[in-house]
Enzyme design. Structure first.
Site, PDB file in Angstrom:
ATOM      1  N   ASP A 183     -17.882   1.672  -0.660  1.00  0.00           N
ATOM      2  CA  ASP A 183     -16.473   1.959  -0.935  1.00  0.00           C
ATOM      3  C   ASP A 183     -16.226   1.909  -2.440  1.00  0.00           C
ATOM      4  OD1 ASP A 183     -13.756   2.308  -0.854  1.00  0.00           O
ATOM      5  OD2 ASP A 183     -13.352   0.635   0.511  1.00  0.00           O
ATOM      6  N   HIS A 185     -13.278   2.599  -3.532  1.00  0.00           N
ATOM      7  CA  HIS A 185     -11.918   2.043  -3.520  1.00  0.00           C
ATOM      8  C   HIS A 185     -11.007   2.710  -4.536  1.00  0.00           C
ATOM      9  CE1 HIS A 185      -9.247  -1.525  -2.516  1.00  0.00           C
ATOM     10  NE2 HIS A 185      -9.902  -1.332  -1.387  1.00  0.00           N
ATOM     11  N   GLU A 209     -17.059   6.067   0.246  1.00  0.00           N
ATOM     12  CA  GLU A 209     -15.634   6.127   0.585  1.00  0.00           C
ATOM     13  C   GLU A 209     -14.760   6.118  -0.670  1.00  0.00           C
ATOM     14  OE1 GLU A 209     -12.470   3.136   2.824  1.00  0.00           O
ATOM     15  OE2 GLU A 209     -14.540   3.254   3.525  1.00  0.00           O
ATOM     16  N   GLU A 235      -7.681   6.826   3.914  1.00  0.00           N
ATOM     17  CA  GLU A 235      -6.822   5.677   4.202  1.00  0.00           C
ATOM     18  C   GLU A 235      -5.493   5.757   3.466  1.00  0.00           C
ATOM     19  OE1 GLU A 235      -8.077   1.909   1.631  1.00  0.00           O
ATOM     20  OE2 GLU A 235      -9.828   3.048   2.276  1.00  0.00           O
ATOM     21  N   ASP A 258      -5.739   5.898   8.732  1.00  0.00           N
ATOM     22  CA  ASP A 258      -5.433   4.544   9.181  1.00  0.00           C
ATOM     23  C   ASP A 258      -4.319   4.654  10.210  1.00  0.00           C
ATOM     24  OD1 ASP A 258      -4.124   1.912   9.309  1.00  0.00           O
ATOM     25  OD2 ASP A 258      -5.480   1.373   7.680  1.00  0.00           O
ATOM     26  N   HIS A 285      -9.873   4.120   9.419  1.00  0.00           N
ATOM     27  CA  HIS A 285      -9.771   2.957   8.528  1.00  0.00           C
ATOM     28  C   HIS A 285      -9.064   1.834   9.281  1.00  0.00           C
ATOM     29  CE1 HIS A 285      -7.586   0.822   5.138  1.00  0.00           C
ATOM     30  NE2 HIS A 285      -8.805   0.886   4.633  1.00  0.00           N
TER      31      HIS A 285
END
Length: 382
Positions: A183, A185, A209, A235, A258, A285
């Site tokens: 990730d 992020h 990700e 997400e 998500d 997610h």
């Protein structure tokens, strides 16, 4: 049957639970929350209740469109998360009323159980090898780790080398057959992402990700072409319309809506179908609580392109309470050998311990995202 009331509780570690009640005693639970903005989403839920009280809860699609369209302004994390939790609760309520699991209402499951993954290494990743090995020993066949802590828009190659070394450590610890999700992020900006994405190729990630922040996804066409592993995101995308162009332009291989942020089960199903039109995989997610996880499993159950499910049991954010604490029957979301059985109880298939929710709501929470800064004092992406 008419909706009579929407009740909400903020509970540790950082969640918001919702219960929709009716005049016939049938109810449904949902999880409308944005991490760090629980009170704001809670206010939005109660604003939306004006559209819901007195209405037939079985008209889920109609109520969804009323909440989405009637306010004129639409989309975004707060509104879509409020709608998401309400939508989850409406599906739960309908399933309970009819005595069937939600996946039966969505067409019936295409699989019996769902492959799961877990987190290791924390926000500033460390000891990833030992953590990854421990997860494999628990039966997981895949895990996810943060790729890097703070990274400046143009940073030293040392930061790239450190990130690659952590992934190498994890791969060495678990061998070639375990899936590693990495990730970024949104912490890695375009100038560094174009370097780091390629440096990771020898370690065969299961996916990377959020390779860049969501507002910069169009750059993937230029910086990620020809990579030998999948890229994932979603997400922080909140409607099917935000996924539409991303998919049409072939920028992504795995979508990660998500179910507590994207408008719930109803919108998640549309996003999954849209992804399937482009032969793109689905991996919802879910670093949240039991209701989001249950909702995700029902969407996974009926979508052939779903391949793995995130869950947050034992994640580093879960202080004071964890995912299973709020369930009457904790076996409903039990993970065995890296898989979770699709819930078969009515509605979402989980029963919330309302007395425990009431007790923990007295504690509540005021969870906030960490605020990070670079060496020069400017704000860093968390």
């Amino acid at each position: 049957m008419k909706i009579t009331r929407l009740k909400t509780w903020q509970v540790p570690p950082r969640w918001l639970f919702l219960k929709i009640e009716t005049d016939e005693g049938v109810y449904g639970w949902g999880e409308p929350v944005v991490e760090g903005r629980a009170a704001t989403v809670e206010a939005a839920v109660h604003e939306l209740s004006d559209y819901l009280v007195g209405q037939d809860p079985h008209r889920i699609e109609h109520l969804w469109n009323t909440m989405y369209r009637a306010g004129f302004y639409r989309g975004g994390p707060i509104l879509m998360s409020a709608i998401a939790g309400i939508d989850q609760a409406l599906w739960d309520l309908k399933g309970r009323d009819l005595g069937v699991p939600v996946h039966q209402l969505l067409g019936g499951r295409v699989r019996d159980r769902m492959r799961m993954y877990a987190w290791t290494g924390g926000d500033r990743p460390q000891d990833v090898g030992a953590g990854a090995r421990a997860l494999v020993d628990q039966g997981f066949t895949a895990f996810k780790m943060n790729g890097t802590p703070e990274m400046a828009i143009v940073d030293s190659h040392r930061k790239v080398d450190e990130a690659v070394a952590r992934v190498a450590e994890a791969r060495d610890a678990v061998g070639p057959d375990v899936g590693i999700g990495i990730d970024f992020h949104g912490r890695v900006h375009r100038p560094m992402a174009k370097v780091l994405l390629r440096e990771l190729e020898p370690y065969h990630p299961m996916f990377v990700e959020e390779p860049v922040a969501p507002e910069h996804l169009p750059c993937l066409v230029n910086i990620a072409g020809g990579l030998g592993y999948p890229l994932a995101t979603g997400e922080r995308l909140h409607t099917r319309f935000e996924f539409r162009d991303l998919l049409a332009q072939g920028m992504i291989d795995v979508v990660q809506p998500d179910l507590s942020h994207c408008g719930g089960i109803s919108e998640g199903m549309k996003i999954a179908s849209l992804a399937s039109c482009h032969d793109v995989a689905l991996a919802p997610h879910c670093p949240l609580g039991p209701l989001t996880l249950a909702a995700s499993l029902h969407v996974d159950a009926v979508n052939h392109n779903a391949f793995i499910q995130e869950q947050s049991m034992g994640i580093h954010y879960n202080r004071d309470n964890d995912v299973l604490d709020y369930l009457v029957d904790k076996s409903a979301l039990a993970i065995e050998d890296g898989f979770c059985a699709i819930p078969e109880g009515p509605g979402l298939g989980v029963e919330i311990d309302e007395a425990f929710v009431e007790e923990r709501a007295k504690v509540g929470h005021r969870w906030r995202n960490p605020v990070w800064t670079h060496e020069d004092g400017s704000i860093a992406e968390w």
